[in-house]
Design an enzyme around this catalytic site. Structure first.
Site, PDB file in Angstrom:
ATOM      1  N   PHE A   1      31.110  36.073  36.973  1.00 45.61           N
ATOM      2  CA  PHE A   1      29.749  36.076  37.489  1.00 45.61           C
ATOM      3  C   PHE A   1      28.880  36.955  36.605  1.00 45.61           C
ATOM      4  O   PHE A   1      29.381  37.777  35.834  1.00 45.61           O
ATOM      5  CB  PHE A   1      29.719  36.504  38.955  1.00 45.61           C
ATOM      6  CG  PHE A   1      30.208  35.405  39.857  1.00 45.61           C
ATOM      7  CD1 PHE A   1      29.332  34.421  40.291  1.00 45.61           C
ATOM      8  CD2 PHE A   1      31.544  35.313  40.211  1.00 45.61           C
ATOM      9  CE1 PHE A   1      29.776  33.372  41.081  1.00 45.61           C
ATOM     10  CE2 PHE A   1      31.993  34.275  41.003  1.00 45.61           C
ATOM     11  CZ  PHE A   1      31.116  33.302  41.441  1.00 45.61           C
TER      12      PHE A   1
ATOM     13  N   HIS B   1      19.057  31.669  37.054  1.00 42.12           N
ATOM     14  CA  HIS B   1      19.985  32.578  36.389  1.00 42.12           C
ATOM     15  C   HIS B   1      20.800  31.863  35.309  1.00 42.12           C
ATOM     16  O   HIS B   1      21.397  32.519  34.462  1.00 42.12           O
ATOM     17  CB  HIS B   1      20.939  33.166  37.430  1.00 42.12           C
ATOM     18  CG  HIS B   1      21.049  34.660  37.414  1.00 42.12           C
ATOM     19  ND1 HIS B   1      20.316  35.505  36.606  1.00 42.12           N
ATOM     20  CD2 HIS B   1      21.837  35.483  38.150  1.00 42.12           C
ATOM     21  CE1 HIS B   1      20.643  36.751  36.843  1.00 42.12           C
ATOM     22  NE2 HIS B   1      21.567  36.771  37.770  1.00 42.12           N
TER      23      HIS B   1
END
Length: 195
Positions: free
Chosen positions: A73, A28
């Site tokens: 996030f 990610h």
């Protein structure tokens, strides 16, 4: 972003990822890897810690640039910056692309990527360049485990090469415009020689 556009505002290159040591070097976080490489190449320290972003400012070939890594996030990436969509280039991971491939687009949908979905929600448009770095599909592991997992030793050379190629594409976009950058870098590096 037009090919011959004269920039009045700095180009903001945002690499998406998750903050903190737990997520360092995960699939990610390849967007962070690209921003880190550009910072190294351009001599820009990405250390200015804001509430939702860490950024660095400088110049590349006379053009003002900002390199940014959200401190939010992934799913809240839109909260990490202000500015106009025309000033953005977003770099992020893409499961739909094979490992080692990159894909630059001038605009587009979120294609199921929650970080991009949140950015579109924040800037109210899909009209901003995005550079996807292929991380390959999840196979049997499931998408969450896949994107939060680390690359294997065997995958590391392809990851390094794709991050370098992504940084090259951002530099080309900056100097030659998005159309030339797309034509040059939206190819398979294994089968298509660079233009």
């Amino acid at each position: 972003m037009e090919d011959t556009q004269q920039r009045n505002a700095p180009l903001i290159v945002v690499g998406l990822g998750n903050p903190g040591p737990r997520y360092r070097d995960t699939r990610h976080n390849v967007g962070f890897g690209c921003v880190d490489l550009l910072a190294e190449r351009w001599g820009i320290a990405v250390k200015d810690r804001r509430r939702t972003t860490v950024l660095g400012q400088g110049y590349r070939d006379g053009t003002a640039v900002v390199l940014a890594k959200p401190r939010t996030f992934m799913n809240l990436s839109g909260e990490s910056f202000g500015g106009k969509a025309a000033d953005l280039v977003i770099v992020y991971d893409e499961m739909a692309l094979p490992l080692g491939r990159i894909r630059l687009r001038a605009r587009g949908s979120d294609a199921g990527h929650n970080g991009i979905k949140d950015i579109i929600r924040t800037v109210h448009t899909v009209d901003f360049p995005r550079l996807r770095i292929g991380i390959g599909g999840p196979g049997m592991s499931g998408s969450v485990d896949h994107v939060l997992g680390r690359f294997s030793d065997e995958e590391q050379p392809a990851v390094k090469a794709s991050i370098e190629r992504a940084a090259d594409a951002v530099e080309c976009l900056l100097t030659d415009g998005i159309n030339i950058a797309m034509n040059r870098y939206n190819t398979d590096p294994q089968t298509d020689p660079p233009a």
